[in-house]
Scaffold this motif. Structure first.
Motif, PDB file in Angstrom:
ATOM      1  N   PHE A 304      52.845  38.033  57.570  1.00  0.00           N
ATOM      2  CA  PHE A 304      52.149  37.275  56.535  1.00  0.00           C
ATOM      3  C   PHE A 304      53.096  37.031  55.372  1.00  0.00           C
ATOM      4  CE2 PHE A 304      51.825  41.536  54.930  1.00  0.00           C
ATOM      5  CZ  PHE A 304      51.794  41.404  53.545  1.00  0.00           C
ATOM      6  N   PHE A 305      52.698  36.076  54.527  1.00  0.00           N
ATOM      7  CA  PHE A 305      53.385  35.817  53.259  1.00  0.00           C
ATOM      8  C   PHE A 305      52.332  35.317  52.281  1.00  0.00           C
ATOM      9  CE2 PHE A 305      55.415  32.939  50.226  1.00  0.00           C
ATOM     10  CZ  PHE A 305      56.386  33.777  49.698  1.00  0.00           C
ATOM     11  N   HIS A 306      52.372  35.846  51.073  1.00  0.00           N
ATOM     12  CA  HIS A 306      51.388  35.474  50.053  1.00  0.00           C
ATOM     13  C   HIS A 306      52.053  34.558  49.038  1.00  0.00           C
ATOM     14  CE1 HIS A 306      47.748  35.849  47.640  1.00  0.00           C
ATOM     15  NE2 HIS A 306      48.535  35.991  46.577  1.00  0.00           N
ATOM     16  N   CYS A 307      51.520  33.324  48.918  1.00  0.00           N
ATOM     17  CA  CYS A 307      52.020  32.411  47.899  1.00  0.00           C
ATOM     18  C   CYS A 307      51.128  32.506  46.662  1.00  0.00           C
ATOM     19  CB  CYS A 307      52.098  30.991  48.439  1.00  0.00           C
ATOM     20  SG  CYS A 307      50.552  30.334  49.074  1.00  0.00           S
ATOM     21  N   TYR A 308      51.126  31.492  45.840  1.00  0.00           N
ATOM     22  CA  TYR A 308      50.485  31.644  44.534  1.00  0.00           C
ATOM     23  C   TYR A 308      49.079  31.046  44.487  1.00  0.00           C
ATOM     24  CZ  TYR A 308      54.954  33.252  42.776  1.00  0.00           C
ATOM     25  OH  TYR A 308      56.091  33.972  42.572  1.00  0.00           O
ATOM     26  N   MET A 309      48.940  29.778  44.853  1.00  0.00           N
ATOM     27  CA  MET A 309      47.668  29.109  44.633  1.00  0.00           C
ATOM     28  C   MET A 309      47.004  28.687  45.944  1.00  0.00           C
ATOM     29  SD  MET A 309      47.171  29.187  41.376  1.00  0.00           S
ATOM     30  CE  MET A 309      45.915  27.968  41.097  1.00  0.00           C
ATOM     31  N   GLN A 310      47.557  27.672  46.604  1.00  0.00           N
ATOM     32  CA  GLN A 310      46.932  27.104  47.789  1.00  0.00           C
ATOM     33  C   GLN A 310      48.004  26.518  48.703  1.00  0.00           C
ATOM     34  OE1 GLN A 310      43.609  26.873  48.805  1.00  0.00           O
ATOM     35  NE2 GLN A 310      44.402  25.958  50.686  1.00  0.00           N
TER      36      GLN A 310
END
Length: 562
Positions: A304-310
């Motif tokens: 997984f990778f978590h970005c900021y908004m969408q």
């Protein structure tokens, strides 16, 4: 030439071939029926546009490449469509209570009201003016049905259609749940990787895995109560199989295989990642990217990778990913098979609302193109050794301009050469060119990929890379033409193409604009000028008319997609 019969016309064409001296090819075509064949006037069989009324809005379309399903006589497509329907709201006009139950509720309410009034009279205060008066909720209601009930409300229903394009017959359908919207659809092949039981990584490298073809669909679910509850999504996997000609006509079916709910948000993008012989599913849902592995008849998250908004869009080349965030510009990631991780290499730190992103390449140079909400184009590079990259963590801006129109997607195309664009026998032409020049096809200009797009105002445009000599020559030509030619309404070409800064978060990128983009609309007007003006402009930049026209020809040919 023509025959005596007016209903049959013949066409004689000569195709020049590069190679042996005096070698030409004569082709005779008889009537328009021969034009659109595989050996017709138009290479590849030509183009034919036909409007097919389906009675629904086509959101996405995918061609089924499986030879067991699609045949030359029966090409099969998967369509994601939406239909507008009128939802029946008549149930809202009935509280499901009988007349006796309604009368009992009224009597009980009247009894309570009488008891409060008696209490108020004994206490010496007016119940109507008491500030502690309780607001009672009506437990039942009545509707004057002679005026009509609750009107129906419009709503959308999303479906997946399997269509035979030979006669545009719908072979099979699948309807989504209520309040579920189709967001993305891709046809991909996933490796069947069983769950590891012994944890041996060395043995995995020598394994070969079965390949399963799926139609993968991503959806978004909006709760019936609106935005009070955060939206979710689903991943749906389908198999498309041919079931034979049992009724005397072509038949295929859409089989539902698997579903997985995504609580992270709606599934806005799906794509396939292939690394070291393993194909996995990449899912962009909400502000999260997950790597899903197919095995044991289910999807298992392995990264997984978590970005900021969408998550807006995901582009893949080799094992690298270009992530578009709806409000936080571009992120450049790499997938490492050894530890199954997504690692951030660099990103653009400017807060940009990305509408579209694409890849532009020339030889071994790769650039990222970003189109934002202010109709700008930004060209970024991953240059870890550059001083402006902040140690390699920042994508470096190389050029920018104002596009002046809005688009939502870029498509890549191969930039062709003027030597081969008009060839009817492309393979033989390439072979002859390589025999004449052993280095043909190895130069950077022979390995270029550009971008084309359609704008929301009905326009069409292309973005192509050029070499340094052509760039500086056209930049000089652009400069003198913007001063020498009359502009519409006395407006400035230079000001129109300057980068439009954003005031979001009270910031802008930098005070300096990189520019570095040639305005093709302006320089292409050079070919329409009188010869005298062409010579004056060419002398002003120290070039010749023939050389400039040759450069414009290469630019025009490289911009051709069809």
């Amino acid at each position: 030439s023509s025959n005596n019969d007016e209903s049959h016309s013949s066409y004689l064409t000569v195709h020049d071939r590069i190679g042996r001296v005096g070698s030409q090819r004569l082709t005779l075509f008889n009537g328009l029926s021969d034009v659109f064949t595989s050996h017709g006037l138009l290479p590849g069989g030509g183009l034919c546009i036909e409007k097919i009324p389906l009675g629904a809005t086509v959101r996405q379309i995918q061609f089924i490449k499986d030879k067991s399903v699609s045949t030359p006589s029966h090409p099969v497509y998967a369509l994601m469509v939406s239909r507008e329907i009128q939802s029946d709201q008549s149930h809202l006009g009935d509280d499901t209570l009988s007349a006796e139950e309604k009368q009992a509720i009224k009597d009980e309410r009247e009894r309570k009201k009488m008891a409060k009034q008696v209490e108020a009279d004994l206490g010496g205060f007016d119940i109507e003016n008491e500030w502690v008066e309780e607001i009672e909720r009506e437990e039942c209601f009545e509707i004057e049905k002679r005026y009509g009930g609750c009107p129906p409300i419009p709503s959308s229903v999303y479906e997946i259609w399997i269509v035979d394009s030979s006669n545009w017959e719908i072979l099979d359908t699948f309807q989504f749940d209520e309040f579920e919207h189709g967001m993305s659809m891709e046809l991909m092949s996933l490796s069947d990787i069983p769950l590891d039981t012994d944890g041996s990584k060395q043995s995995e490298g020598n394994k070969t895995y079965d390949i399963n073809s799926f139609l993968v669909v991503g959806t978004g679910i909006v709760d019936k109560d609106g935005e009070d509850v955060s939206s979710k999504g689903r991943i749906l996997l389908f198999e498309i199989k041919r079931i034979g000609d049992r009724t005397g006509k072509y038949e295929a079916e859409l089989n539902f295989v698997y579903e997985k709910e995504m609580s992270l948000g709606p599934v806005t993008d799906i794509t396939c990642l292939t690394a070291e012989g393993r194909s996995r599913l990449i899912v962009g849902a909400g502000a999260e990217i997950t790597i899903e592995q197919w095995g044991n008849d289910k999807l298992t998250q392995v990264g997984f990778f978590h970005c900021y908004m969408q998550v807006q869009d995901i582009l893949i080349f080799k094992n690298f990913l270009l992530l578009s965030d709806a409000y936080e510009s571009l992120h450049f990631l790499v997938w490492r098979e050894s530890d199954k991780s997504l690692t951030l290499l660099a990103k653009d730190y400017d807060p940009t609302s990305v509408y579209a992103a694409g890849l532009l390449s020339r030889g071994g140079t790769l650039s990222f193109v970003c189109h934002d909400d202010r109709q700008n184009l930004t060209f970024l590079n991953y240059a870890p050794n550059d001083v402006a990259a902040r140690g390699g963590n920042k994508l470096v801006c190389r050029a920018d301009c104002h596009l002046g129109t809005q688009t939502v997607a870029f498509q890549s195309h191969f930039c062709r050469s003027s030597l081969t664009v008009n060839s009817a026998t492309l393979q033989s032409t390439l072979t002859a060119l390589k025999q004449q020049d052993s280095l043909y096809g190895k130069a950077d200009d022979s390995r270029r990929f550009g971008l084309h797009y359609g704008s929301t105002d009905g326009g069409y445009g292309t973005i192509i890379p050029v070499n340094e000599n052509i760039y500086w020559r056209l930049v000089a030509l652009q400069s003198v033409m913007s001063n020498a030619l009359e502009s519409d309404c006395s407006l400035s070409h230079r000001s129109w193409r300057l980068y439009r800064r954003s005031q979001r978060r009270g910031g802008c990128r930098n005070n300096d604009r990189k520019k570095g983009v040639v305005d093709g609309d302006l320089v292409m007007k050079y070919a329409d000028l009188p010869l005298v003006e062409q010579e004056d402009l060419a002398n002003a930049i120290g070039s010749t008319v023939d050389l400039i026209l040759d450069n414009l020809l290469e630019v025009g040919v490289s911009s051709m997609v069809i």
